[in-house]
Design a protein around this motif. Sequence first.
Motif, short mmCIF file in Angstrom:
data_model
loop_
_atom_site.label_atom_id
_atom_site.label_comp_id
_atom_site.label_asym_id
_atom_site.label_seq_id
_atom_site.Cartn_x
_atom_site.Cartn_y
_atom_site.Cartn_z
N VAL A 259 11.10 14.19 -2.42
CA VAL A 259 11.80 14.57 -3.64
C VAL A 259 12.21 13.33 -4.45
CG1 VAL A 259 13.83 15.77 -4.56
CG2 VAL A 259 12.67 16.65 -2.51
N SER A 260 11.91 13.38 -5.75
CA SER A 260 12.34 12.39 -6.76
C SER A 260 11.58 11.06 -6.71
CB SER A 260 13.84 12.09 -6.67
OG SER A 260 14.59 13.04 -7.39
N THR A 261 10.66 10.87 -5.75
CA THR A 261 10.03 9.55 -5.63
C THR A 261 8.79 9.38 -6.49
OG1 THR A 261 8.73 10.27 -3.70
CG2 THR A 261 10.88 9.27 -3.28
N GLY A 262 8.37 10.43 -7.18
CA GLY A 262 7.21 10.32 -8.06
C GLY A 262 7.62 9.91 -9.45
N VAL A 263 7.37 10.81 -10.43
CA VAL A 263 7.69 10.49 -11.81
C VAL A 263 9.19 10.36 -12.06
CG1 VAL A 263 5.57 11.52 -12.71
CG2 VAL A 263 7.61 12.93 -12.45
N PHE A 264 10.02 10.84 -11.12
CA PHE A 264 11.48 10.72 -11.28
C PHE A 264 11.99 9.33 -10.92
CE2 PHE A 264 13.20 15.35 -11.24
CZ PHE A 264 12.30 15.68 -12.24
N GLY A 265 11.17 8.49 -10.32
CA GLY A 265 11.47 7.07 -10.20
C GLY A 265 12.40 6.63 -9.09
N PHE A 266 12.73 7.49 -8.14
CA PHE A 266 13.64 7.09 -7.07
C PHE A 266 12.88 6.16 -6.11
CE2 PHE A 266 17.81 8.54 -5.38
CZ PHE A 266 17.86 7.74 -4.24
N PRO A 267 13.41 4.97 -5.80
CA PRO A 267 12.71 4.05 -4.89
C PRO A 267 12.42 4.72 -3.54
CG PRO A 267 14.55 2.96 -5.96
CD PRO A 267 14.68 4.41 -6.30
N LYS A 268 11.22 4.49 -3.02
CA LYS A 268 10.77 5.25 -1.86
C LYS A 268 11.52 4.91 -0.58
CE LYS A 268 6.15 6.12 -3.69
NZ LYS A 268 4.69 6.00 -3.47
N GLY A 269 11.84 3.63 -0.37
CA GLY A 269 12.54 3.25 0.84
C GLY A 269 13.90 3.90 0.97
N PRO A 270 14.78 3.73 -0.01
CA PRO A 270 16.07 4.41 0.04
C PRO A 270 15.95 5.93 0.12
CG PRO A 270 16.13 2.66 -1.58
CD PRO A 270 14.70 2.80 -1.15
N ALA A 271 14.95 6.49 -0.57
CA ALA A 271 14.78 7.95 -0.53
C ALA A 271 14.45 8.42 0.88
CB ALA A 271 13.68 8.38 -1.50
N ALA A 272 13.58 7.69 1.57
CA ALA A 272 13.23 8.07 2.95
C ALA A 272 14.45 8.00 3.85
CB ALA A 272 12.13 7.16 3.46
N ARG A 273 15.27 6.97 3.70
CA ARG A 273 16.46 6.85 4.55
C ARG A 273 17.44 7.99 4.29
NH1 ARG A 273 15.36 1.36 3.31
NH2 ARG A 273 16.85 1.31 1.58
#
Length: 315
Positions: A259-273
């Motif tokens: 969620v949010s890591t594509g066009v919404f621009g959320f950085p992938k590392g923090p999103a995974a955590r």
Amino acid sequence: MSTAAPSPLPLVAYRTAVALDEPFRPAAAPAPADRLPGQLRAVLDLLSTDPAVTRLGLSADSVRSLRDADFATARRALRALLTVRAPDPLPEGATAGLDALLGGERLTRPLVDARRLPTLAESLPGTRHPAADRTVLWHGDITTLAADAIVNAANSALLGCFVPQHPCIDNAIHNAAGPRLREDCHTVMNRQRTPEPTGTAKITRGYHLPARYVLHTVGPVVDGPLLPPHEHALASAYRACLDLAGEVDTVRTLAFCAVSTGVFGFPKGPAARIALRTVADWTSTHPDRLDRVIFTVFSEEDRATYLTALADASA
């Protein structure tokens, strides 16, 4: 004086309206693989006078002429037409035609049984993730996953992506499910009467997806530095999906997209955590509610990001 933000519509207010607890019964049986080209041509003929044709800058004759095109070209045209199409009633015969086509296409795709995927405890024996015995990291296409429910990263309108061939997960899920998915979302939003707030979720049936349900959540948009409110909103989106899945007894396996890591621009590392931590926290307080929670990644880079997050948590 500030006014409170409107509350999102609870499940009880739309559950019956979208027939959530009724099995999906298509209007026609799946077309055999060798009849899919003819079925596609028939559907394009039925939709040739639909208002969506004009929105694509086409004419009825140009759509009908696609019967002479190769299957891939004609199928892209149909996908584009359905992508831009408003959630209005389909022309007579089109519902059955699309059910036969989409049902037949589903049978041609390999499906993955969510219950047979190895848990983190099995695939990463050294992990210390608290929910390792009931969570899964899976690299694949979420539209082929036979889970009870999958999560769609939606926008606040909650009607799907209207940009033809756009590579977002919202577009892919609506394409595989068929136009009833947009119709259900429209029904929900007509009752809510306000855009879907960030960090909340709704649920509909999955129609031609192998998943019975789709959870639609709106994650935060990050356009600049990542801030604590972004992190709180993403955790809220995950919790909202888990809480809503918990309200539907037939959901035992739940698959998240990133969620949010594509066009919404959320950085992938923090999103995974955040995803790993939020799911672990939720399952610790609801230990018997879900059998499997799947973190679905679509690229090897995304898989590596989750593996790094898991390693960091185990250090």
